[in-house]
Design a protein around this motif. Structure first.
Motif, PDB file in Angstrom:
ATOM      1  N   TYR A 156      27.923  10.390 -67.957  1.00 40.09           N
ATOM      2  CA  TYR A 156      28.958  11.319 -68.457  1.00 40.09           C
ATOM      3  C   TYR A 156      29.938  11.664 -67.342  1.00 40.09           C
ATOM      4  O   TYR A 156      31.150  11.715 -67.552  1.00 40.09           O
TER       5      TYR A 156
ATOM      6  N   GLY B  81      15.312  18.075 -66.419  1.00 43.03           N
ATOM      7  CA  GLY B  81      14.808  17.499 -67.661  1.00 43.03           C
ATOM      8  C   GLY B  81      14.295  16.097 -67.399  1.00 43.03           C
ATOM      9  O   GLY B  81      13.955  15.748 -66.250  1.00 43.03           O
ATOM     10  N   SER B  82      14.277  15.287 -68.423  1.00 46.40           N
ATOM     11  CA  SER B  82      13.676  13.958 -68.291  1.00 46.40           C
ATOM     12  C   SER B  82      14.589  13.012 -67.501  1.00 46.40           C
ATOM     13  O   SER B  82      15.809  13.196 -67.456  1.00 46.40           O
TER      14      SER B  82
ATOM     15  N   TRP C 247      12.466  22.966 -71.593  1.00 46.09           N
ATOM     16  CA  TRP C 247      11.724  24.022 -72.281  1.00 46.09           C
ATOM     17  C   TRP C 247      10.426  24.404 -71.584  1.00 46.09           C
ATOM     18  O   TRP C 247       9.732  25.305 -72.038  1.00 46.09           O
TER      19      TRP C 247
ATOM     20  N   GLU D 191       5.237   9.246 -67.641  1.00 41.50           N
ATOM     21  CA  GLU D 191       5.024  10.699 -67.650  1.00 41.50           C
ATOM     22  C   GLU D 191       4.562  11.114 -69.048  1.00 41.50           C
ATOM     23  O   GLU D 191       5.291  10.915 -70.026  1.00 41.50           O
TER      24      GLU D 191
ATOM     25  N   CYS E 156       6.667  19.277 -64.345  1.00 44.68           N
ATOM     26  CA  CYS E 156       7.274  18.055 -63.803  1.00 44.68           C
ATOM     27  C   CYS E 156       6.443  17.488 -62.658  1.00 44.68           C
ATOM     28  O   CYS E 156       6.298  16.283 -62.527  1.00 44.68           O
TER      29      CYS E 156
ATOM     30  N   GLU F 145      16.927  23.214 -76.795  1.00 45.08           N
ATOM     31  CA  GLU F 145      16.948  23.649 -78.197  1.00 45.08           C
ATOM     32  C   GLU F 145      15.586  24.184 -78.648  1.00 45.08           C
ATOM     33  O   GLU F 145      15.486  24.963 -79.583  1.00 45.08           O
TER      34      GLU F 145
ATOM     35  N   CYS G 289      14.318  15.671 -62.241  1.00 40.37           N
ATOM     36  CA  CYS G 289      13.810  14.922 -63.399  1.00 40.37           C
ATOM     37  C   CYS G 289      12.289  14.793 -63.395  1.00 40.37           C
ATOM     38  O   CYS G 289      11.595  15.606 -62.816  1.00 40.37           O
TER      39      CYS G 289
ATOM     40  N   LYS H   6      23.074  25.822 -70.725  1.00 36.94           N
ATOM     41  CA  LYS H   6      22.557  25.352 -72.019  1.00 36.94           C
ATOM     42  C   LYS H   6      21.047  25.265 -71.944  1.00 36.94           C
ATOM     43  O   LYS H   6      20.488  24.379 -71.295  1.00 36.94           O
TER      44      LYS H   6
ATOM     45  N   VAL I  41      18.990  22.801 -69.029  1.00 34.33           N
ATOM     46  CA  VAL I  41      17.593  22.973 -68.602  1.00 34.33           C
ATOM     47  C   VAL I  41      16.592  22.649 -69.720  1.00 34.33           C
ATOM     48  O   VAL I  41      16.951  22.628 -70.896  1.00 34.33           O
TER      49      VAL I  41
END
Ligand code: NAD
Length: 507
Positions: free
Chosen positions: A264, A253-254, A176, A409, A311, A203, A277, A200, A174
């Motif tokens: 992945y 996120g982005s 921030w 964005e 977003c 950071e 996103c 997660k 996720v």
């Protein structure tokens, strides 16, 4: 003045109360794996900064692949044990209710953690973000013992059941901008459905997730069912994305990083991937909507709330030319009145951006805007106390639909104004975007409202308001805004499989 322990009534606390409470706060800094706080196996930590201060808030465990492996192993073991995954939904509901109560009891602490971590006004954290997490755990807890599975219509002597079992181990990665809420949007439905979860946090804002994990165990969640790995995207995030024993990964996120997760999954175990996103949402205003004050109020909220780090922020004002100047002036009036101020002051409505890097990024777009378009208001970076992570609410007029300001964005308090002359042109401009998250539409013409809400390419269309959102309605994007939707009962479907069980009970 108050410390956190004595901050009895957060609703009436002053800026000084919050500042003192912030200074007395202790932070959970270690990852949460298998029901316990743990250092990263490498022993490494990273500095967690607040945009309000020069010195770091905390040194947080820098998890990498080894820690991700431990968390996933704990989550798998807990899932296979059935201690959560095969319990009566009514028992899961009780635990989620207790967790909701505990978040509410700790509301001041959660609000402070998110405000310190990413700079949003304390009044927003306290009255919007934390109550949303409280309610959402309760909402999915309440839902889970009321959803039924299906029986398919098949020939006599056969029973075909369409079941929705939990998937297994779910990872949640996720951002921030709403640290507690973006985690809750994934964790609440995934847990309610019976999965084990590895979260997660970003950071930039890992602190509230660690408190959430501690409270989840206190609420009665068995060890290993909910784990939090703190760390960087390229290491901990990628290790989750590539892990062969994760069944499903929910990402917010982005768009750029969302695409990594598709890769992945393709390069590892084809885990299912849900993506929430980025966006560049149009706010389309027709002259037939007669109350420009209401439009201006909502348009300002739609782009400046959370410092524009939303977003679905209404970052493109697509407005009929005949009312453009009048509407832009009304929004500009509101922008001038909205001054960045100390996020720990309950009167503050516009706080700090998350960090220097994001502020630099927003300022680089403002520089482009000064070259491409006409600056109506704002445009300056502001220093307050130890921090220069503040940006004035900014409006650019005369933006062309293909300009970078209209296409990319920015994720800051920057509004681009684009004029149109016909309904067809409005639709073309609104849909001229790689994104398709949300759109707003203002018109008194009912036919036009229906016609255009069908034609606007967006996961959500709000008519005569902005950013209409509720737990009861799905929130997700089209095009490069994502795959799948959070919230609502459909949010539960993401974290269950669809399994057919066919019993032939007569020959
Ligand atoms: P980000 O994509 O940089 O980071 C999001 C998460 O991905 C973080 O936890 C980060 O550590 C991780 N990550 C980063 N790089 C990674 C990598 N290479 N491999 C694996 N994981 C990685 O996004 P951000 O800056 O934290 O948040 C802002 C973005 O989030 C904006 O684009 C915004 O539109 C989007 N967002 C979308 C929604 C939605 O519901 N659609 C909601 C909130 C935010």
């Amino acid at each position: 003045m108050a410390t956190l322990a004595t901050l009895q009534n957060p609703d009436t606390s002053t800026a000084d109360d919050w500042r003192t409470a912030a200074d007395s706060l202790t932070f959970r800094q270690r990852a949460f794996i298998n029901g316990d706080f743990k250092d990263a196996e490498s022993g490494k930590t990273f500095s967690c900064f607040s945009p309000l201060r020069k010195s770091p808030l905390a040194d947080v465990a820098e998890c990498d692949e080894q820690d991700v492996n431990s968390a996933v192993a704990a989550a798998r073991k807990a899932f296979d044990s059935g201690a959560w995954s095969r319990t009566d939904p009514a028992d899961r509901k009780r635990v989620l209710f207790r967790l909701s109560d505990l978040i509410e009891e700790h509301r001041a602490e959660f609000a402070l953690l998110d405000t310190l971590d990413m700079g949003k006004p304390i009044s927003d954290s306290l009255t919007a973000d934390v109550p949303e997490a409280v309610s959402l755990f309760r909402w999915y807890g309440e839902a889970i013992d009321k959803v039924y599975e299906e029986i398919a219509p098949v020939a006599p002597g056969n029973l075909a059941m369409i079941k929705r079992p939990p998937l297994g181990v779910v990872a949640a990665v996720v951002p921030w901008n709403y640290p507690l809420d973006m985690a809750t949007w994934k964790v609440a439905p995934a847990l309610a459905a019976g999965n084990s979860v590895v979260l997660k946090p970003a950071e930039q804002s890992p602190l509230s997730a660690l408190l959430l994990a501690e409270l989840a165990v206190a609420a009665g969640l068995p060890d290993g069912v909910f784990n939090v790995v703190t760390g960087f995207g390229e290491s901990a995030g990628a290790a989750l994305g590539r892990h062969p024993d994760i069944d499903c990964l929910g990402f917010t996120g982005s768009t750029e990083v969302g695409k990594f997760f598709l890769r992945y999954a393709g390069e590892s175990n084809m885990k299912r991937v849900w993506l929430e996103c980025g966006g560049k949402s149009p706010n389309v205003v027709f002259a037939d909507y007669d109350n420009l004050d209401t439009v201006a109020e909502k348009a300002a909220l739609g782009i400046f709330f959370n410092q524009g780090q939303v977003c679905s922020a209404n970052s493109r004002l697509v407005v009929e030319r005949s009312i453009k100047d009048a509407l832009v002036e009304k929004i500009a009036e509101r922008a001038r009145a909205l001054r960045p101020a100390d996020p720990l002051d309950p009167e503050t409505r516009l706080g700090a951006l998350v960090n220097q890097e994001q502020t630099d990024r927003v300022m680089s777009y403002i520089k482009i805007g000064r070259e491409e378009a006409k600056l109506v208001v704002g445009g300056e970076r502001i220093t307050l106390g130890e921090s220069d992570c503040y940006v004035e609410p900014t409006i650019f007029d005369g933006v062309a639909s293909n300009d970078r300001l209209a296409q990319e964005e920015i994720f800051g308090p920057v509004l681009s104004v684009i004029a149109f002359d016909s309904e067809e042109e409005a639709v073309t401009i609104a849909n001229n975007s790689p994104y398709g998250l949300a759109a707003s539409l203002w018109t008194r013409d009912l036919s036009r409202a229906h016609r255009l809400s069908e034609r606007l390419i967006a996961g959500s269309v709000s008519v005569n308001t902005v950013d209409a959102i509720s737990f009861t309605t799905p929130f997700g994007g089209l095009k490069q805004s994502g795959i799948g939707s959070d919230l609502s009962l459909h949010g539960l479907e993401k974290y269950t499989s669809m399994k057919t069980v066919w019993i032939k009970y007569e020959d």
